[in-house]
Design a protein around this motif. Sequence first.
Motif, PDB file in Angstrom:
ATOM      1  N   ALA A   1      15.546  20.261  -2.685  1.00  0.00           N
ATOM      2  CA  ALA A   1      15.357  19.141  -3.143  1.00  0.00           C
ATOM      3  C   ALA A   1      14.597  18.370  -2.871  1.00  0.00           C
ATOM      4  CB  ALA A   1      17.419  18.581  -3.283  1.00  0.00           C
ATOM      5  N   GLY A   2      14.696  17.380  -3.773  1.00  0.00           N
ATOM      6  CA  GLY A   2      13.939  15.674  -3.382  1.00  0.00           C
ATOM      7  C   GLY A   2      12.322  15.761  -3.395  1.00  0.00           C
ATOM      8  N   VAL A   3      11.817  15.048  -3.268  1.00  0.00           N
ATOM      9  CA  VAL A   3      10.248  14.874  -2.978  1.00  0.00           C
ATOM     10  C   VAL A   3       9.880  15.211  -1.462  1.00  0.00           C
ATOM     11  CG1 VAL A   3      10.166  12.747  -2.983  1.00  0.00           C
ATOM     12  CG2 VAL A   3       8.149  14.068  -3.674  1.00  0.00           C
ATOM     13  N   HIS A   4       8.875  15.838  -1.415  1.00  0.00           N
ATOM     14  CA  HIS A   4       7.815  16.274   0.604  1.00  0.00           C
ATOM     15  C   HIS A   4       6.986  16.432  -0.005  1.00  0.00           C
ATOM     16  CE1 HIS A   4      12.170  18.273   1.321  1.00  0.00           C
ATOM     17  NE2 HIS A   4      12.233  18.465  -0.035  1.00  0.00           N
ATOM     18  N   GLY A   5       6.198  16.005   0.648  1.00  0.00           N
ATOM     19  CA  GLY A   5       4.341  16.123   1.158  1.00  0.00           C
ATOM     20  C   GLY A   5       3.652  15.910   2.014  1.00  0.00           C
ATOM     21  N   ARG A   6       2.574  15.284   2.130  1.00  0.00           N
ATOM     22  CA  ARG A   6       1.791  15.181   3.053  1.00  0.00           C
ATOM     23  C   ARG A   6       0.601  13.623   2.744  1.00  0.00           C
ATOM     24  NH1 ARG A   6      -0.773  19.311   6.724  1.00  0.00           N
ATOM     25  NH2 ARG A   6      -1.229  17.774   7.947  1.00  0.00           N
ATOM     26  N   VAL A   7       0.365  12.628   3.463  1.00  0.00           N
ATOM     27  CA  VAL A   7      -0.609  11.551   3.329  1.00  0.00           C
ATOM     28  C   VAL A   7      -1.763  11.732   4.533  1.00  0.00           C
ATOM     29  CG1 VAL A   7      -0.156   8.670   2.817  1.00  0.00           C
ATOM     30  CG2 VAL A   7       1.632  10.797   3.044  1.00  0.00           C
ATOM     31  N   PHE A   8      -2.380  11.724   3.931  1.00  0.00           N
ATOM     32  CA  PHE A   8      -4.138  11.483   3.995  1.00  0.00           C
ATOM     33  C   PHE A   8      -5.089  10.525   3.988  1.00  0.00           C
ATOM     34  CE2 PHE A   8      -2.678  16.521   3.460  1.00  0.00           C
ATOM     35  CZ  PHE A   8      -2.773  16.876   4.797  1.00  0.00           C
ATOM     36  N   SER A   9      -5.940  10.536   4.998  1.00  0.00           N
ATOM     37  CA  SER A   9      -6.457   9.731   4.818  1.00  0.00           C
ATOM     38  C   SER A   9      -7.846  10.122   4.089  1.00  0.00           C
ATOM     39  CB  SER A   9      -7.505   8.554   6.367  1.00  0.00           C
ATOM     40  OG  SER A   9      -8.461   8.116   5.723  1.00  0.00           O
ATOM     41  N   GLY A  10      -8.503   9.026   2.594  1.00  0.00           N
ATOM     42  CA  GLY A  10      -9.434  10.052   1.865  1.00  0.00           C
ATOM     43  C   GLY A  10     -10.587   9.993   2.695  1.00  0.00           C
ATOM     44  N   GLU A  11     -10.886   9.221   3.708  1.00  0.00           N
ATOM     45  CA  GLU A  11     -12.344   8.629   4.164  1.00  0.00           C
ATOM     46  C   GLU A  11     -12.421   9.815   5.160  1.00  0.00           C
ATOM     47  OE1 GLU A  11     -14.673   4.375   6.270  1.00  0.00           O
ATOM     48  OE2 GLU A  11     -12.671   4.913   6.218  1.00  0.00           O
ATOM     49  N   THR A  12     -11.791   9.979   6.300  1.00  0.00           N
ATOM     50  CA  THR A  12     -11.931  10.260   7.772  1.00  0.00           C
ATOM     51  C   THR A  12     -10.669  12.436   7.159  1.00  0.00           C
ATOM     52  OG1 THR A  12      -9.285   9.856   8.738  1.00  0.00           O
ATOM     53  CG2 THR A  12     -11.937   8.181   8.712  1.00  0.00           C
ATOM     54  N   GLY A  13      -9.819  12.185   6.297  1.00  0.00           N
ATOM     55  CA  GLY A  13      -9.042  13.013   6.650  1.00  0.00           C
ATOM     56  C   GLY A  13      -7.925  13.235   7.091  1.00  0.00           C
ATOM     57  N   PHE A  14      -7.438  12.107   7.857  1.00  0.00           N
ATOM     58  CA  PHE A  14      -6.542  12.381   8.942  1.00  0.00           C
ATOM     59  C   PHE A  14      -5.052  12.202   8.207  1.00  0.00           C
ATOM     60  CE2 PHE A  14     -10.083  10.328  12.298  1.00  0.00           C
ATOM     61  CZ  PHE A  14     -10.309  11.475  13.036  1.00  0.00           C
ATOM     62  N   PRO A  15      -4.103  12.609   9.700  1.00  0.00           N
ATOM     63  CA  PRO A  15      -2.844  12.171   8.097  1.00  0.00           C
ATOM     64  C   PRO A  15      -2.573  10.876   8.785  1.00  0.00           C
ATOM     65  CG  PRO A  15      -2.644  14.376  10.199  1.00  0.00           C
ATOM     66  CD  PRO A  15      -4.260  13.806  10.147  1.00  0.00           C
ATOM     67  N   LEU A  16      -1.915  10.407   8.073  1.00  0.00           N
ATOM     68  CA  LEU A  16      -1.594   8.619   7.699  1.00  0.00           C
ATOM     69  C   LEU A  16      -0.269   9.158   8.203  1.00  0.00           C
ATOM     70  CD1 LEU A  16      -3.682   6.599   4.629  1.00  0.00           C
ATOM     71  CD2 LEU A  16      -3.901   7.392   7.646  1.00  0.00           C
ATOM     72  N   PRO A  17       0.763   8.155   8.969  1.00  0.00           N
ATOM     73  CA  PRO A  17       2.202   8.217   9.135  1.00  0.00           C
ATOM     74  C   PRO A  17       2.299   5.866   7.859  1.00  0.00           C
ATOM     75  CG  PRO A  17       0.844   6.372  10.575  1.00  0.00           C
ATOM     76  CD  PRO A  17      -0.390   7.107   9.846  1.00  0.00           C
ATOM     77  N   ALA A  18       2.308   6.643   6.673  1.00  0.00           N
ATOM     78  CA  ALA A  18       2.542   5.689   5.859  1.00  0.00           C
ATOM     79  C   ALA A  18       3.445   5.273   5.287  1.00  0.00           C
ATOM     80  CB  ALA A  18       1.706   6.479   4.134  1.00  0.00           C
ATOM     81  N   SER A  19       3.704   4.399   4.316  1.00  0.00           N
ATOM     82  CA  SER A  19       5.201   4.150   4.112  1.00  0.00           C
ATOM     83  C   SER A  19       5.715   5.067   2.718  1.00  0.00           C
ATOM     84  CB  SER A  19       5.581   3.008   4.063  1.00  0.00           C
ATOM     85  OG  SER A  19       5.748   2.467   5.977  1.00  0.00           O
ATOM     86  N   VAL A  20       6.855   5.713   2.368  1.00  0.00           N
ATOM     87  CA  VAL A  20       6.902   5.936   1.075  1.00  0.00           C
ATOM     88  C   VAL A  20       8.155   5.474   1.002  1.00  0.00           C
ATOM     89  CG1 VAL A  20       7.236   8.547  -0.010  1.00  0.00           C
ATOM     90  CG2 VAL A  20       5.598   8.230   1.992  1.00  0.00           C
ATOM     91  N   ILE A  21       8.182   4.844  -0.712  1.00  0.00           N
ATOM     92  CA  ILE A  21       9.085   4.101  -1.289  1.00  0.00           C
ATOM     93  C   ILE A  21      10.008   4.927  -2.644  1.00  0.00           C
ATOM     94  CG2 ILE A  21       8.941   2.417   0.129  1.00  0.00           C
ATOM     95  CD1 ILE A  21       7.889   0.767  -2.043  1.00  0.00           C
TER      96      ILE A  21
END
Length: 500
Positions: free
Chosen positions: A342-362
């Motif tokens: 259930a719910g929504v799952h995924g990952r957040v990346f930087s489009g410039e470096t490709g690194f994972p980002l500890p972004a906020s998801v609302i």
Amino acid sequence: MDLTGAICVSVFALALLSLFPINAVARGGDRISFHSGAMNHSNGFLTRHLFEAKEPPFREEITWGYMSNFELEKSIKEFGKRCANISYVYSIGESVQGFPLWVIEISDKPGQKEPEPSFKYIGNVHGDEPVGRELLMRLANWLCDNYMKDPLANLIVEKVHLHILPSMNPDGFALRRRGNANNVDLNRDFPDQFFPINDVESMRQPETIAIMSWLKKKHFTASASLHGGALVANYPWDGSQDKRNKYYACPDDAAFQFMATVYSRSHHNMSLSKEFPGGITNGAFWYPIYGGMQDWNYIHGGCFEITLEISDIKWPKAKELDVLWEHNRMSMLTLISSLVKAGVHGRVFSGETGFPLPASVIVEGINYTVTASSIYGDYHRILAPRGSYKVIASMPGYQTKSTQIQIGDEGVNLDFILNPDESINKEAKPKKGCECNCNCNCEGIGNTKLLQFFKRIHMELYIFAFLILLFLCLLFKRKSILKFSRHNRQYIGAKRSAVV
């Protein structure tokens, strides 16, 4: 490469390292901050210490057949050895009397970081409610015995990191009472959103401190604590501002009703309750409590926790434990698996470096923020099924992105790729990836860290270093060619169904 060539390479590296100090990698900072305040015991219901309850004298014979604390500890350690391929045993602290608070982690990669949701079960919060500790050991053993045999066991072991704390209050269990060794009700000992009853950190119990520290270290998605004395799945809020018995909904009320219903409907008879429609209840509507663990998890830990009352009798005879296990087994398993389904799952990346980002998801319309992990940038957001949601990902220094999703009876996988915000002055622009957050743990990206380091070196310094290398190589009358290889970063985790 011969000795002289190796010397040239070493000298070159040492020269560069001596010229430029390397910044220390920030690892695992606090995600939670607390503010001390005055303790308020003016109202009886706010006190953390227990009043003497008018109960019949405790009969020791009702404890026959239950594991003692030492038997529980032995059982946990034996489980760790028997099921070492899918488990990791560790302690999060000690009780007042020094008994370890043992946890069993179950996963196909126990003890390792993965972009997967984490779930925790906590039993025996109250010392006189021991059914939870017994059922949690049965749960662990069932998963071990049925892994690679049962699809549900496979799903949980391979797609979730499950953490089981069978006993939060071993001292209370040994003393045969509700509170801990200091006679404090641990489910009234957490910081409260309405009243400053537990804002003095030095007054908190070691068991409470252990739980709070645990949530700082682990990125739990959801949780449940097991209690006794009723048969119902309870969800936030547990208290209200005016102290009245009334329905007091939290921002994720729909998601919590979904979680509670998942447990109740999978239970043998919880959903048939005449007292609680559907076998679920809002905590404040049932009876308000303050300083509870459930609300604190949601507010400060980023963890969706519900409270499960799994036995009408707090201390049933041991011969009834097998029946209680069968009544609750599917509910316990289904609640864990709902994190994946259930719910929504995924990952957040930087489009410039490709690194994972500890972004906020609302989610638009819900006043609650989920933060992606700093290592893999993975997020896991529990949402009620059969609804349309606008999901928004944001990060300082990046352009915010949003997309509309429709959740049916299955979860949705959604990745975000955030591009740098070009409107921000380049000099003032935050660093990307792990370097933008002091709480970040940059394990596993050592090669990319080295590339970033060399990228920051000015051309003049390259020339200076080259001259040093050339001089040394001519001195030894040898030539050496240095080759630097760059490896493309590989994403870890399953392929997502959507990327924005």
